[in-house]
Design a protein around this motif. Structure first.
Motif, PDB file in Angstrom:
ATOM      1  N   CYS A   1       7.779  -4.078  -6.825  1.00  0.00           N
ATOM      2  CA  CYS A   1       7.450  -5.293  -6.073  1.00  0.00           C
ATOM      3  C   CYS A   1       7.972  -6.505  -6.821  1.00  0.00           C
ATOM      4  O   CYS A   1       7.896  -6.572  -8.059  1.00  0.00           O
ATOM      5  CB  CYS A   1       5.943  -5.409  -5.853  1.00  0.00           C
ATOM      6  SG  CYS A   1       5.222  -4.043  -4.908  1.00  0.00           S
ATOM      7  N   ILE A   2       8.508  -7.468  -6.083  1.00  0.00           N
ATOM      8  CA  ILE A   2       9.028  -8.692  -6.690  1.00  0.00           C
ATOM      9  C   ILE A   2       7.923  -9.739  -6.756  1.00  0.00           C
ATOM     10  O   ILE A   2       6.870  -9.568  -6.130  1.00  0.00           O
ATOM     11  CB  ILE A   2      10.241  -9.211  -5.885  1.00  0.00           C
ATOM     12  CG1 ILE A   2       9.819  -9.579  -4.454  1.00  0.00           C
ATOM     13  CG2 ILE A   2      11.350  -8.174  -5.859  1.00  0.00           C
ATOM     14  CD1 ILE A   2      10.945 -10.216  -3.638  1.00  0.00           C
ATOM     15  N   PRO A   3       8.106 -10.818  -7.522  1.00  0.00           N
ATOM     16  CA  PRO A   3       7.037 -11.824  -7.690  1.00  0.00           C
ATOM     17  C   PRO A   3       6.503 -12.387  -6.371  1.00  0.00           C
ATOM     18  O   PRO A   3       5.322 -12.706  -6.267  1.00  0.00           O
ATOM     19  CB  PRO A   3       7.718 -12.919  -8.521  1.00  0.00           C
ATOM     20  CG  PRO A   3       8.765 -12.208  -9.299  1.00  0.00           C
ATOM     21  CD  PRO A   3       9.258 -11.114  -8.401  1.00  0.00           C
ATOM     22  N   MET A   4       7.349 -12.501  -5.341  1.00  0.00           N
ATOM     23  CA  MET A   4       6.894 -13.036  -4.062  1.00  0.00           C
ATOM     24  C   MET A   4       5.933 -12.109  -3.347  1.00  0.00           C
ATOM     25  O   MET A   4       5.230 -12.510  -2.435  1.00  0.00           O
ATOM     26  CB  MET A   4       8.090 -13.309  -3.145  1.00  0.00           C
ATOM     27  CG  MET A   4       8.889 -14.542  -3.498  1.00  0.00           C
ATOM     28  SD  MET A   4      10.208 -14.808  -2.289  1.00  0.00           S
ATOM     29  CE  MET A   4       9.237 -15.037  -0.804  1.00  0.00           C
ATOM     30  N   GLY A   5       5.918 -10.817  -3.765  1.00  0.00           N
ATOM     31  CA  GLY A   5       4.998  -9.868  -3.158  1.00  0.00           C
ATOM     32  C   GLY A   5       5.657  -8.781  -2.337  1.00  0.00           C
ATOM     33  O   GLY A   5       5.028  -7.773  -2.017  1.00  0.00           O
ATOM     34  N   GLU A   6       6.930  -8.948  -1.963  1.00  0.00           N
ATOM     35  CA  GLU A   6       7.619  -7.910  -1.217  1.00  0.00           C
ATOM     36  C   GLU A   6       7.886  -6.702  -2.110  1.00  0.00           C
ATOM     37  O   GLU A   6       8.136  -6.845  -3.309  1.00  0.00           O
ATOM     38  CB  GLU A   6       8.943  -8.434  -0.658  1.00  0.00           C
ATOM     39  CG  GLU A   6       8.787  -9.480   0.428  1.00  0.00           C
ATOM     40  CD  GLU A   6      10.141  -9.940   0.955  1.00  0.00           C
ATOM     41  OE1 GLU A   6      11.139  -9.800   0.219  1.00  0.00           O
ATOM     42  OE2 GLU A   6      10.194 -10.432   2.091  1.00  0.00           O
ATOM     43  N   CYS A   7       7.858  -5.529  -1.502  1.00  0.00           N
ATOM     44  CA  CYS A   7       8.074  -4.293  -2.248  1.00  0.00           C
ATOM     45  C   CYS A   7       9.268  -3.543  -1.676  1.00  0.00           C
ATOM     46  O   CYS A   7       9.507  -3.564  -0.459  1.00  0.00           O
ATOM     47  CB  CYS A   7       6.822  -3.411  -2.192  1.00  0.00           C
ATOM     48  SG  CYS A   7       5.351  -4.192  -2.926  1.00  0.00           S
ATOM     49  N   TYR A   8       9.994  -2.845  -2.556  1.00  0.00           N
ATOM     50  CA  TYR A   8      11.213  -2.150  -2.163  1.00  0.00           C
ATOM     51  C   TYR A   8      11.279  -0.782  -2.842  1.00  0.00           C
ATOM     52  O   TYR A   8      10.761  -0.586  -3.952  1.00  0.00           O
ATOM     53  CB  TYR A   8      12.460  -2.952  -2.563  1.00  0.00           C
ATOM     54  CG  TYR A   8      12.609  -4.250  -1.828  1.00  0.00           C
ATOM     55  CD1 TYR A   8      13.320  -4.328  -0.651  1.00  0.00           C
ATOM     56  CD2 TYR A   8      12.020  -5.425  -2.329  1.00  0.00           C
ATOM     57  CE1 TYR A   8      13.463  -5.533   0.029  1.00  0.00           C
ATOM     58  CE2 TYR A   8      12.150  -6.630  -1.657  1.00  0.00           C
ATOM     59  CZ  TYR A   8      12.883  -6.667  -0.476  1.00  0.00           C
ATOM     60  OH  TYR A   8      13.007  -7.852   0.194  1.00  0.00           O
TER      61      TYR A   8
ATOM     62  N   SER B   1       0.832  -1.207   0.000  1.00  0.00           N
ATOM     63  CA  SER B   1       0.000   0.000   0.000  1.00  0.00           C
ATOM     64  C   SER B   1       0.866   1.256   0.000  1.00  0.00           C
ATOM     65  O   SER B   1       0.536   2.262  -0.628  1.00  0.00           O
ATOM     66  CB  SER B   1      -0.925  -0.005   1.223  1.00  0.00           C
ATOM     67  OG  SER B   1      -0.168  -0.102   2.420  1.00  0.00           O
ATOM     68  N   GLU B   2       1.983   1.209   0.713  1.00  0.00           N
ATOM     69  CA  GLU B   2       2.908   2.341   0.728  1.00  0.00           C
ATOM     70  C   GLU B   2       3.618   2.478  -0.605  1.00  0.00           C
ATOM     71  O   GLU B   2       3.908   3.590  -1.068  1.00  0.00           O
ATOM     72  CB  GLU B   2       3.926   2.145   1.852  1.00  0.00           C
ATOM     73  CG  GLU B   2       4.898   3.301   2.028  1.00  0.00           C
ATOM     74  CD  GLU B   2       5.911   3.033   3.124  1.00  0.00           C
ATOM     75  OE1 GLU B   2       6.829   3.863   3.281  1.00  0.00           O
ATOM     76  OE2 GLU B   2       5.778   2.007   3.827  1.00  0.00           O
ATOM     77  N   CYS B   3       3.880   1.365  -1.243  1.00  0.00           N
ATOM     78  CA  CYS B   3       4.594   1.380  -2.522  1.00  0.00           C
ATOM     79  C   CYS B   3       3.777   2.063  -3.606  1.00  0.00           C
ATOM     80  O   CYS B   3       4.311   2.698  -4.513  1.00  0.00           O
ATOM     81  CB  CYS B   3       4.933  -0.055  -2.932  1.00  0.00           C
ATOM     82  SG  CYS B   3       5.992  -0.190  -4.386  1.00  0.00           S
ATOM     83  N   SER B   4       2.468   1.954  -3.522  1.00  0.00           N
ATOM     84  CA  SER B   4       1.613   2.538  -4.568  1.00  0.00           C
ATOM     85  C   SER B   4       1.671   4.056  -4.587  1.00  0.00           C
ATOM     86  O   SER B   4       1.281   4.682  -5.573  1.00  0.00           O
ATOM     87  CB  SER B   4       0.163   2.078  -4.356  1.00  0.00           C
ATOM     88  OG  SER B   4      -0.321   2.531  -3.099  1.00  0.00           O
ATOM     89  N   THR B   5       2.207   4.660  -3.520  1.00  0.00           N
ATOM     90  CA  THR B   5       2.284   6.129  -3.464  1.00  0.00           C
ATOM     91  C   THR B   5       3.693   6.636  -3.729  1.00  0.00           C
ATOM     92  O   THR B   5       3.943   7.834  -3.634  1.00  0.00           O
ATOM     93  CB  THR B   5       1.835   6.611  -2.064  1.00  0.00           C
ATOM     94  OG1 THR B   5       2.729   6.095  -1.073  1.00  0.00           O
ATOM     95  CG2 THR B   5       0.418   6.141  -1.766  1.00  0.00           C
ATOM     96  N   ILE B   6       4.629   5.743  -4.046  1.00  0.00           N
ATOM     97  CA  ILE B   6       6.016   6.132  -4.275  1.00  0.00           C
ATOM     98  C   ILE B   6       6.396   5.808  -5.711  1.00  0.00           C
ATOM     99  O   ILE B   6       6.159   4.706  -6.204  1.00  0.00           O
ATOM    100  CB  ILE B   6       6.939   5.388  -3.293  1.00  0.00           C
ATOM    101  CG1 ILE B   6       6.527   5.683  -1.844  1.00  0.00           C
ATOM    102  CG2 ILE B   6       8.395   5.778  -3.520  1.00  0.00           C
ATOM    103  CD1 ILE B   6       7.312   4.900  -0.822  1.00  0.00           C
ATOM    104  N   ASP B   7       6.991   6.787  -6.382  1.00  0.00           N
ATOM    105  CA  ASP B   7       7.339   6.606  -7.789  1.00  0.00           C
ATOM    106  C   ASP B   7       8.465   5.597  -7.975  1.00  0.00           C
ATOM    107  O   ASP B   7       8.447   4.822  -8.936  1.00  0.00           O
ATOM    108  CB  ASP B   7       7.743   7.950  -8.411  1.00  0.00           C
ATOM    109  CG  ASP B   7       6.563   8.919  -8.489  1.00  0.00           C
ATOM    110  OD1 ASP B   7       5.408   8.432  -8.520  1.00  0.00           O
ATOM    111  OD2 ASP B   7       6.809  10.134  -8.519  1.00  0.00           O
ATOM    112  N   ASP B   8       9.453   5.626  -7.080  1.00  0.00           N
ATOM    113  CA  ASP B   8      10.628   4.779  -7.271  1.00  0.00           C
ATOM    114  C   ASP B   8      10.508   3.468  -6.485  1.00  0.00           C
ATOM    115  O   ASP B   8      11.444   3.011  -5.859  1.00  0.00           O
ATOM    116  CB  ASP B   8      11.897   5.519  -6.848  1.00  0.00           C
ATOM    117  CG  ASP B   8      11.915   5.862  -5.369  1.00  0.00           C
ATOM    118  OD1 ASP B   8      10.829   5.852  -4.774  1.00  0.00           O
ATOM    119  OD2 ASP B   8      13.008   6.109  -4.815  1.00  0.00           O
TER     120      ASP B   8
END
Length: 604
Positions: A476-483, A466-473
């Motif tokens: 998310c990897i196939p397992m679901g983790e976002c960076y 959810s936090e990743c959707s608001t950040i341009d850079d």
């Protein structure tokens, strides 16, 4: 034979009258003596058993949580016939200075019961406490000949399987620095669970040890020992306990575990081909291949250097990758004689329990081709003699490609930030399969590149989707983790504080590289940091500046400034010369290092 008869004389007072004769009568009776020196026999020895009578003394469940039942069918005796059956129960304990079980109270059986043939079967028997029990059956014929049979059984309704340290169960072919969760090379996936599962109660109470030879004292307290010895009585091999889960020989186990099964599911995130590990059948799949020793393949992946330029940094130099020792490089693992299973995804061994033949091995190797970003979920199920089970799982994911660095910027002198004299490093890096988990930086002397002057690490922890959707850079990897792609850390200029005599000579190089979760590294970005005195806090002076004097009457006042610096002032000393004759030793006045003024008075 007996015979009766004879005569009698009749008298009248003193005068003989006559003689009367009796008819003879005879009678006879025959007595038969039957000699029987043969013991009762069981049909499993004499022959003629049906399938139901194959055991001379049967306890259907010799590792039970419920009352024991007994089957003594199939016994016979010729010529006298069987008259009774005696059941003697002894609790066993560990024998002193021995790894054998022996009878706990030889002259005091735990239970004793006698039944004639018409009163069979024996009733159910429920021990009052957990333990190992010896059940001894004595079969006696009319001539008092006896034969013995024995069964060993465990009663344990309460023990369970537990686990030890989580680090004892891991995917040993995966990267240690990646917490054994990611594998970067080789098609062999090796997992190990040595000393991970345990039934502590059964181990500590010795329930699985072998049982010593049958003892006279342990048979029947009503038997005369000397008489029994003279007969040479003993439990014959064919009537002793050699079959079942709990026998005389003890139980093969590892920390109380008598069996292991493994289960694996390949998870392909791109095709949404996932499996939650649920087994279609609880029956283990038995391997038919033989044990093999194999080395896990290792693919050489060298880091190539790439030149990068930014508006805030100088052009980095290129170096030979062979001169850089990559301490994060994956190392191959050599399994020790494990079972190697060739994975098969269609109608093969995937999603089935696979029985491990050699339980002492505690290692299993799966040969499986994989794609970057995919995973395998591996489960190990431990089973004890009571049929208790415990299942634990590990997920290992795969990534054989290094991360990419899109941009690395070094910004000099950003002021008082994380440190009093700070510069800043920004890096844009990503890895679509496993994510960039950390960045390593190293500070080296250009003239001594094999020596690390300073190094550090920046962790890039995953963030919520959810936090990743608001950040341009963000990605998310196939397992679901976002960076986050952009990572920053502050650089302390004081790390450059070398000896002042070397400030104009030393050239420091900052090396930056990103690592994914499989511990594969990106190309190394290198910056020559330029003139050291251009960094805030690094100066080639002597600690003070703007020294001034102000005269008054017969004195003067000295004032100065301490130069902001990474170099700490060790002392402040005022040297006072008389008559300006420097040939004479001056008077030394030592001041606190925080002092920035001093007054000289009574000058002549």
């Amino acid at each position: 034979m007996t015979e009766v008869g004879g005569f009698r004389d009749l008298w009248n007072d003193t005068q003989f009258v006559k003689q009367e004769l009796y008819s003879r009568v005879s009678s006879q009776q025959a007595i038969h003596f039957l000699f029987d020196f043969l013991k009762p026999t069981h049909c499993s020895v004499s022959g003629g058993c049906t399938k139901n009578f194959l055991s001379p003394f049967k306890i259907p469940n010799d590792a039970s949580k419920a009352p024991f039942t007994f089957d003594v069918k199939g016994w016979s005796d010729i010529p006298s016939g069987i008259v009774k059956y005696t059941l003697v129960v002894h609790k066993l304990m560990k024998k002193s200075n021995s790894n054998l079980l022996t009878i706990e109270a030889k002259r005091n059986p735990f239970h004793l019961e006698e039944r004639n043939v018409a009163a069979l079967p024996f009733p159910k028997f429920l021990p009052s406490s957990s333990g190992v029990y010896a059940f001894i059956l004595k079969v006696t014929d009319e001539a008092n000949n006896s034969e013995f049979a024995r069964q060993i059984a465990i009663f344990d309704p309460y023990s369970t399987i537990s686990t030890t340290a989580e680090s004892n169960f891991f995917v040993s072919s995966a990267e240690k620095l990646g917490n054994y969760s990611w594998q970067s090379r080789g098609s062999y996936i090796q997992f190990t669970w040595e000393n991970y599962f345990i039934n502590a109660y059964q181990v500590e109470n010795h329930l699985l040890l072998p049982v010593e030879e049958f003892s006279i004292d342990g048979r029947d307290t009503n038997i005369n020992e000397e008489e029994e010895k003279s007969k040479g009585e003993d439990v014959k091999y064919l009537y002793d306990d050699h079959d079942g889960k709990r026998t005389l020989s003890g139980v093969e186990h590892v920390n109380g575990i008598t069996g292991f099964d493994v289960f694996y599911s390949y998870i392909s995130y791109l095709t949404s081909s996932t499996n939650d590990g649920t087994t279609p059948s609880d029956e283990p799949f038995n391997l038919t291949n033989t044990n093999t020793t194999a080395e896990l393949a290792a693919t050489n992946t060298s880091n190539k250097m790439r030149m990068k330029r930014s508006s805030h940094g100088s052009l980095p130099a290129t170096i030979n990758p062979n001169t850089i020792e990559n301490t994060f490089a994956p190392t191959s693992v050599e399994p020790t004689t494990p079972t190697i299973l060739q994975a098969s995804r269609s109608g093969g061994t995937e999603n089935k329990w696979i029985a491990i033949r050699n339980i002492t091995q505690s290692t299993f190797v799966l040969k499986q081709e994989w794609r970057d970003g995919d995973s395998i979920n591996i489960s190990v199920r431990a089973r004890d003699i009571m049929n208790n089970t415990k299942t634990e799982s590990r997920l290992v994911s795969f990534d054989g490609s290094p991360p990419s660095v899109n941009e690395a910027i070094f910004t000099k002198n950003v002021g008082n930030s994380s440190y009093k004299y700070s510069s800043r490093v920004s890096i844009m890096a990503s890895d679509e399969h496993s994510g960039v988990r950390q960045v390593r930086w190293r500070l080296t002397d250009k003239a001594k590149q094999d020596e690390i002057y300073k190094e550090g690490y920046l962790r890039n922890d995953p963030i919520q989707r959810s936090e990743c959707s608001t950040i341009d850079d963000c990605y998310c990897i196939p397992m679901g983790e976002c960076y986050k792609k952009k990572m920053e850390f502050d650089f302390d200029n004081c790390w450059l504080a070398t000896d002042k005599s070397l400030l104009t000579k030393d050239i420091f190089v900052l090396e930056i590289e990103a690592f994914n979760q499989a511990m594969l590294s990106s190309e190394v970005t290198r910056y020559e940091l330029g003139r050291l005195t251009s960094f805030d806090g690094i100066d080639d002076g002597y600690g003070i500046r703007n020294l001034t004097s102000e005269s008054f009457g017969n004195g003067t006042k000295l004032t100065w400034e301490n130069v902001p610096s990474c170099y700490k002032i060790s002392d402040v000393t005022v040297l006072l010369y008389n008559d300006c004759d420097k040939a004479k030793a001056p008077r030394q006045i030592t001041l606190p290092t925080t002092k920035t003024e001093y007054v000289l008075d009574d000058l002549q």
